[in-house]
Structure formats: structure tokens, C-alpha cells
Design a protein around this motif. Sequence first.
Motif, PDB file in Angstrom:
ATOM      1  N   GLY A  83       0.828  -1.212   0.000  1.00 43.14           N
ATOM      2  CA  GLY A  83       0.000   0.000   0.000  1.00 43.14           C
ATOM      3  C   GLY A  83       0.860   1.258   0.000  1.00 43.14           C
ATOM      4  N   ILE A  84       1.927   1.253  -0.790  1.00 44.58           N
ATOM      5  CA  ILE A  84       2.957   2.302  -0.885  1.00 44.58           C
ATOM      6  C   ILE A  84       3.695   2.474   0.450  1.00 44.58           C
ATOM      7  N   ALA A  85       4.389   1.426   0.846  1.00 40.99           N
ATOM      8  CA  ALA A  85       5.324   1.503   1.991  1.00 40.99           C
ATOM      9  C   ALA A  85       4.631   1.732   3.331  1.00 40.99           C
ATOM     10  N   ASN A 143      -2.708  13.300  10.455  1.00 43.17           N
ATOM     11  CA  ASN A 143      -3.329  12.117   9.835  1.00 43.17           C
ATOM     12  C   ASN A 143      -2.566  11.555   8.640  1.00 43.17           C
ATOM     13  N   THR A 144      -2.079  12.440   7.787  1.00 43.28           N
ATOM     14  CA  THR A 144      -1.467  12.000   6.529  1.00 43.28           C
ATOM     15  C   THR A 144      -0.052  12.555   6.408  1.00 43.28           C
ATOM     16  N   GLY A 145       0.687  11.976   5.459  1.00 47.44           N
ATOM     17  CA  GLY A 145       2.027  12.463   5.207  1.00 47.44           C
ATOM     18  C   GLY A 145       2.021  13.924   4.773  1.00 47.44           C
ATOM     19  N   ALA A 146       1.092  14.267   3.874  1.00 51.86           N
ATOM     20  CA  ALA A 146       1.034  15.650   3.393  1.00 51.86           C
ATOM     21  C   ALA A 146       0.788  16.613   4.554  1.00 51.86           C
ATOM     22  N   GLU A 147      -0.084  16.200   5.450  1.00 51.57           N
ATOM     23  CA  GLU A 147      -0.400  17.068   6.589  1.00 51.57           C
ATOM     24  C   GLU A 147       0.818  17.245   7.513  1.00 51.57           C
ATOM     25  N   ALA A 171      11.309  15.662  -6.143  1.00 56.01           N
ATOM     26  CA  ALA A 171      10.708  15.528  -4.802  1.00 56.01           C
ATOM     27  C   ALA A 171       9.236  15.145  -4.886  1.00 56.01           C
ATOM     28  N   TYR A 172       8.783  14.399  -3.894  1.00 54.19           N
ATOM     29  CA  TYR A 172       7.343  14.187  -3.688  1.00 54.19           C
ATOM     30  C   TYR A 172       7.023  14.462  -2.226  1.00 54.19           C
ATOM     31  N   HIS A 173       6.074  15.361  -1.989  1.00 56.53           N
ATOM     32  CA  HIS A 173       5.714  15.646  -0.597  1.00 56.53           C
ATOM     33  C   HIS A 173       4.206  15.623  -0.348  1.00 56.53           C
ATOM     34  N   GLY A 174       3.383  15.377  -1.381  1.00 55.13           N
ATOM     35  CA  GLY A 174       1.947  15.267  -1.126  1.00 55.13           C
ATOM     36  C   GLY A 174       1.099  15.956  -2.171  1.00 55.13           C
ATOM     37  N   ARG A 175      -0.219  15.958  -1.901  1.00 57.11           N
ATOM     38  CA  ARG A 175      -1.191  16.443  -2.884  1.00 57.11           C
ATOM     39  C   ARG A 175      -2.031  17.614  -2.391  1.00 57.11           C
ATOM     40  N   THR A 176      -1.761  18.150  -1.199  1.00 56.90           N
ATOM     41  CA  THR A 176      -2.470  19.360  -0.764  1.00 56.90           C
ATOM     42  C   THR A 176      -1.823  20.555  -1.462  1.00 56.90           C
ATOM     43  N   ILE A 240      13.740  17.655   2.426  1.00 49.06           N
ATOM     44  CA  ILE A 240      14.230  16.634   1.499  1.00 49.06           C
ATOM     45  C   ILE A 240      13.910  15.234   2.017  1.00 49.06           C
ATOM     46  N   GLU A 241      13.618  14.340   1.067  1.00 48.60           N
ATOM     47  CA  GLU A 241      13.481  12.914   1.395  1.00 48.60           C
ATOM     48  C   GLU A 241      14.897  12.321   1.392  1.00 48.60           C
ATOM     49  N   PRO A 242      15.332  11.655   2.447  1.00 48.46           N
ATOM     50  CA  PRO A 242      16.695  11.106   2.480  1.00 48.46           C
ATOM     51  C   PRO A 242      16.944  10.108   1.345  1.00 48.46           C
ATOM     52  N   GLY A 245      11.263   8.895  -2.844  1.00 49.12           N
ATOM     53  CA  GLY A 245      10.331   7.801  -3.064  1.00 49.12           C
ATOM     54  C   GLY A 245       9.704   7.858  -4.446  1.00 49.12           C
ATOM     55  N   GLU A 246       8.625   8.621  -4.566  1.00 53.35           N
ATOM     56  CA  GLU A 246       7.891   8.691  -5.837  1.00 53.35           C
ATOM     57  C   GLU A 246       8.823   9.123  -6.978  1.00 53.35           C
ATOM     58  N   GLY A 247       9.824   9.939  -6.671  1.00 50.83           N
ATOM     59  CA  GLY A 247      10.741  10.475  -7.691  1.00 50.83           C
ATOM     60  C   GLY A 247      11.637   9.429  -8.314  1.00 50.83           C
ATOM     61  N   ALA A 273      13.658  16.531   7.347  1.00 49.47           N
ATOM     62  CA  ALA A 273      13.727  15.266   6.612  1.00 49.47           C
ATOM     63  C   ALA A 273      12.304  14.748   6.452  1.00 49.47           C
ATOM     64  N   ASP A 274      11.885  14.553   5.199  1.00 52.57           N
ATOM     65  CA  ASP A 274      10.592  13.912   4.943  1.00 52.57           C
ATOM     66  C   ASP A 274      10.843  12.407   4.901  1.00 52.57           C
ATOM     67  N   GLU A 275      10.583  11.751   6.031  1.00 47.39           N
ATOM     68  CA  GLU A 275      10.778  10.296   6.118  1.00 47.39           C
ATOM     69  C   GLU A 275       9.437   9.562   6.081  1.00 47.39           C
ATOM     70  N   VAL A 276       8.476  10.185   5.375  1.00 48.45           N
ATOM     71  CA  VAL A 276       7.150   9.574   5.259  1.00 48.45           C
ATOM     72  C   VAL A 276       7.252   8.187   4.616  1.00 48.45           C
ATOM     73  N   GLN A 277       8.081   8.057   3.573  1.00 48.21           N
ATOM     74  CA  GLN A 277       8.195   6.760   2.893  1.00 48.21           C
ATOM     75  C   GLN A 277       9.364   5.921   3.439  1.00 48.21           C
ATOM     76  N   THR A 278      10.422   6.588   3.902  1.00 49.48           N
ATOM     77  CA  THR A 278      11.644   5.876   4.298  1.00 49.48           C
ATOM     78  C   THR A 278      11.662   5.446   5.762  1.00 49.48           C
ATOM     79  N   ALA A 302       4.946   9.153   8.604  1.00 51.01           N
ATOM     80  CA  ALA A 302       3.555   8.720   8.369  1.00 51.01           C
ATOM     81  C   ALA A 302       3.620   7.251   7.954  1.00 51.01           C
ATOM     82  N   LYS A 303       2.830   6.865   6.973  1.00 47.21           N
ATOM     83  CA  LYS A 303       2.876   5.533   6.342  1.00 47.21           C
ATOM     84  C   LYS A 303       3.127   4.385   7.323  1.00 47.21           C
ATOM     85  N   GLY A 304       4.399   3.950   7.457  1.00 46.56           N
ATOM     86  CA  GLY A 304       4.713   2.770   8.262  1.00 46.56           C
ATOM     87  C   GLY A 304       4.411   2.919   9.737  1.00 46.56           C
TER      88      GLY A 304
HETATM   89  N1  PLZ Z   1       6.095  12.503   1.538  1.00 46.60           N
HETATM   90  C1  PLZ Z   1       8.036  11.172   0.886  1.00 46.60           C
HETATM   91  O1  PLZ Z   1       6.132   9.360  -0.191  1.00 46.60           O
HETATM   92  C2  PLZ Z   1       3.297   9.732  -0.059  1.00 46.60           C
HETATM   93  C3  PLZ Z   1       1.701   8.962  -2.461  1.00 46.60           C
HETATM   94  C4  PLZ Z   1       1.261   8.401  -3.734  1.00 46.60           C
HETATM   95  P1  PLZ Z   1       0.216  11.081   2.156  1.00 46.60           P
HETATM   96  N2  PLZ Z   1       3.739   8.910  -1.107  1.00 46.60           N
HETATM   97  C5  PLZ Z   1       2.760   8.131  -1.823  1.00 46.60           C
HETATM   98  C6  PLZ Z   1       0.174   9.179  -4.385  1.00 46.60           C
HETATM   99  O2  PLZ Z   1       0.094   9.033  -5.609  1.00 46.60           O
HETATM  100  O3  PLZ Z   1      -0.601   9.877  -3.724  1.00 46.60           O
HETATM  101  C7  PLZ Z   1       4.292  10.686   0.515  1.00 46.60           C
HETATM  102  C8  PLZ Z   1       5.669  10.458   0.424  1.00 46.60           C
HETATM  103  C9  PLZ Z   1       6.554  11.400   0.957  1.00 46.60           C
HETATM  104  C10 PLZ Z   1       4.787  12.751   1.658  1.00 46.60           C
HETATM  105  C11 PLZ Z   1       3.845  11.876   1.150  1.00 46.60           C
HETATM  106  C12 PLZ Z   1       2.399  12.189   1.312  1.00 46.60           C
HETATM  107  O4  PLZ Z   1       1.801  11.283   2.183  1.00 46.60           O
HETATM  108  O5  PLZ Z   1      -0.057  10.241   3.365  1.00 46.60           O
HETATM  109  O6  PLZ Z   1      -0.116  10.417   0.856  1.00 46.60           O
HETATM  110  O7  PLZ Z   1      -0.382  12.450   2.275  1.00 46.60           O
END
Ligand code: PLZ
Length: 458
Positions: A83-85, A143-147, A171-176, A240-242, A245-247, A273-278, A302-304
Motif C-alpha cells: 500500500g505504498i510503503a 493524519n497523513t504524510g502531506a499534513e 521531490a514528492y511531498h503530497g497532494r495538498t 528533502i526525502e533522504p 520515493g515517488e521520484g 527530513a521527509d521520512e514519510v516513505q523511508t 507517516a505511512k509505516g
Molecule cells: N512525503 C516522501 O512518499 C506519499 C503517495 C502516492 P500522504 N507517497 C505516496 C500518491 O500518488 O498519492 C508521501 C511520500 C513522501 C509525503 C507523502 C504524502 O503522504 O499520506 O499520501 O499524504
Amino acid sequence: MTIVDSSDAGPYVPGQTTGGPGLPQRRRLVTEIPGPRSRELLARKSSAVARGVGISLPVFTDAAGGGVLVDVDGNSFIDFGTGIAVTGVGNAAPGVVTAVQQQVERYTHTCFMITGYDSYVDVAEALNRLTPGDHDKRTALFNTGAEAVENAVKIARSYTGRPAVIAFDHAYHGRTNLTMALTAKAMPYKSGFGPFAPEIYRAPLSYPYRDGLSGDEAAREAIAMIEKQVGAASVAAVIIEPIQGEGGFIVPAPGFLSALSAWATENGVVFIADEVQTGFARTGAMFASEHEGIVPDLIATAKGIAGGLPLSAVTGRAEIMDAPHVGGLGGTYGGNPVACAAALAAIEAYEHDGLIERAGEIETLMKARLTDLQSRDPRIGDVRGRGAMIAIELVDPLTGEPDAALTAAVAKHSHDNGVVLLTCGTFGNVIRFLPPLSINDALLHDGLDVVAHALEAA
Ligand code: PLZ
């Protein structure tokens, strides 16, 4: 080559199977992919769910655990995606299930900003203890990584009184709105969704496979860009993500992160450090920052963290975390008690069930198999990653150009043959492996065999 084994299948009844590690740990296809029940649900999805919400693998889940995911038609997939890490401890991990069940029977919600509860404080104490550095720390839960990322930026701005934030290529940090601005890739994350939050600047990343620079050289380029185009005195934070991930699971050259972190400290800039995925044992350390010996000022997780329940956190230096005024941070569900109970059980497993060591073993097994494949297949340009966060970058062997079509074909072939396999990368040409740490070696080998066949077939 779809493997159909209906020898002991019988009619599969969805909703009757218990997940967790007790599920038969095997890859087995009993229908074509997607099967009839998944096809029916996909049709209902198309007419009920907004089309912007895509699905990578066209099957619907019935149960999951250990290293497998069973769909509503009874097909058992090897789970290389978690479910994406997220479900590093395994899906429906017994400790998490029990903790959640006990908590929902006591209370499901109070809002921590209204009346407190001990599990929120327990999670904060655990994160303060487990994150890098032995300085005084504080944590806030969301609640979420983006938050978590958004709040880390709010906190850094509040502490420094400065506006600018530096993010990196790929970089990937979210969708907000703020985290879209921080995210590098337009499609599918940003296109048509602007205007974006201001005062976000993008610096070049260290990408050893493509830039050939040392960590120091790449850091010098990034720092020169920041100093010339933004000015250190305007910068609140570098995020920065150490390992990105998505990148594309990009591991920066050694020394890149530590040079940036040192520059941030010298210039009063908050290093996030954005360690949401790592985070949480994924890379063979509790946090990926540890591999480079860096101590971030703030760390977003977040995530794990909670074995599949929505929870995220910002943890960091007490003086930075305590900069915002009382009442300045929060949200209705942040640190929900059910998610906190799950997190305490998941953290217990990461710390005491040998999962960090297991991630290291998974790295050894996967890298051996993948570098062997690479020695015979020049389309595998790079094998990289750490722990149970491993990737291959697929390229045209003559030009080195990214091969997104091959990547999509390998993923599709793997899906059709019973492996949940994800892609990533700015150029869409990276296959990523994110197995649960609860997966056994036999499933790892079987799943890699499928990927090898997929490469042969493509
Ligand atoms: N920071 C480093 O990897 C979420 C999202 C995939 P949320 N990565 C997977 C997608 O297509 O939406 C992620 C991440 C890093 C932040 C986030 C954001 O975490 O819990 O999805 O908000």
C-alpha cells in the motif's frame, strides 16, 4: 503466461477469509486478472468514484497478511507494494489488530484538542526517543504524510520568521496545495490544480546514476542556487526525502545530505527530513537519515508508523517545535486514539521483532538477484535503494534514455501473473520493490522470478 491453478480452489467466498500472517503464503491465480468479481467492482467504481482516483492493479482486496494479498476472486498475489510503503509490519499484523480492537471498544475519538488520552503522549514519547539525535524533542500528530509536511513547514516558518522553503528536483511531498507546490512532478500530481503556494524554490538533487557528481559537488550546486536565487536569510527550511520515493528511489551520493544539513545549521535554516516513505525500519535503519549520520531539525513521518491506520507526525528540536503559539497546531482527527493504539503496536514490532535486521536481509537478497539480472540485461541501467526499498531503473541500453513503456509492460505482466508491483520515477521508468518486512524468502524469490520473466517477455 497466466498461471491458473484451480486444483484445490473450490468456490471462493469473499468476506470469509481472515488476513494477517496466517493466510497461506503463496502466489496462486484461480481466475484471469481481473477476475469476475473484481471486474464487477471496477464497473461500479467507474460509475460511483471520481475518475481522478485511479487504481494501478485492477483487482479488489479481500484479505492480506504476511507477504500476500488475496483478491475477491480468491487470487493470491505476492505483495511488493505494501500500500505504498505502509504495512511494513505486515497487513493485519496481529499486534496491530488486537490493539485496534481493544481501543475501539473503549472509545473511538475524543479529539486530543478537547480531552487528552495517554496513547497520544505515548506515541510522542516513542518518536522523541526513536528519531535521530539525543537532544530535547517534541512531537505533534496528524493524519497523513502531506499534513505532516505542511505542519513541518508551518513550524519552521513560525520559528524562523522567514518565508522561503527549498525543495528538490524529483521531490514528492503530497497532494495538498502547499505539498503540491513542494512536489516536483506535474503529471499526475499538479497539472491543472494551480495556482500553488508561493515562496517554494527548487534546487538540484544528487542523482548519482544520472549526474555523475559526488555528494559534495552536487551539494555545492544546490547551495549555490539557494544562495544566488533565494538568499539564505530568507530561507525558513530545506525539505528533502533522504531517499526519494515517488521520484524514483534516488539515493543521493554520500555526503550530499550531510553537506546540506551543515549548511542549514550554519545559516539558521530548519533542516526537515521527509521520512514519510523511508521511515520505520523500511531502509534497514529505523530512519533513513541514520545511514548518512544526519540529525534533522524536524522529521516528518507517516505511512509505516501505524501498520495501516492513518497517522502522521512531526518530531523535532523542542525549541523549534514549541515556536507556534498554543492552539496553533492541531486538527479534529490528528493523533486519533485508534491510530495511536495501532502505532504503539507497530512501533513495538519494529523495535522488538527484528524488522530492521529483516529489512537488511531483504536488501541483500533482492540486490543479489537484481544485479545478477542486470549483468545479463543492459536495459536495467541501475539497481539501487536500501533495505526493503529497492528499485531498478529501466533504460534504452544504447542511449540511456528512460524507458517508461518497458516499465509499464513489466508491471502489467507482473500484475497478470500474481505480483503487486509498483512503478515510480519522474520519467516513469523505475520499478520499485516495497515488500512487507514480514514476507518470507520463498515469496521474494518467486516474485523476482515473475519480474525476470516479465523482463524477458517484454
Ligand atoms: N512525503 C516522501 O512518499 C506519499 C503517495 C502516492 P500522504 N507517497 C505516496 C500518491 O500518488 O498519492 C508521501 C511520500 C513522501 C509525503 C507523502 C504524502 O503522504 O499520506 O499520501 O499524504
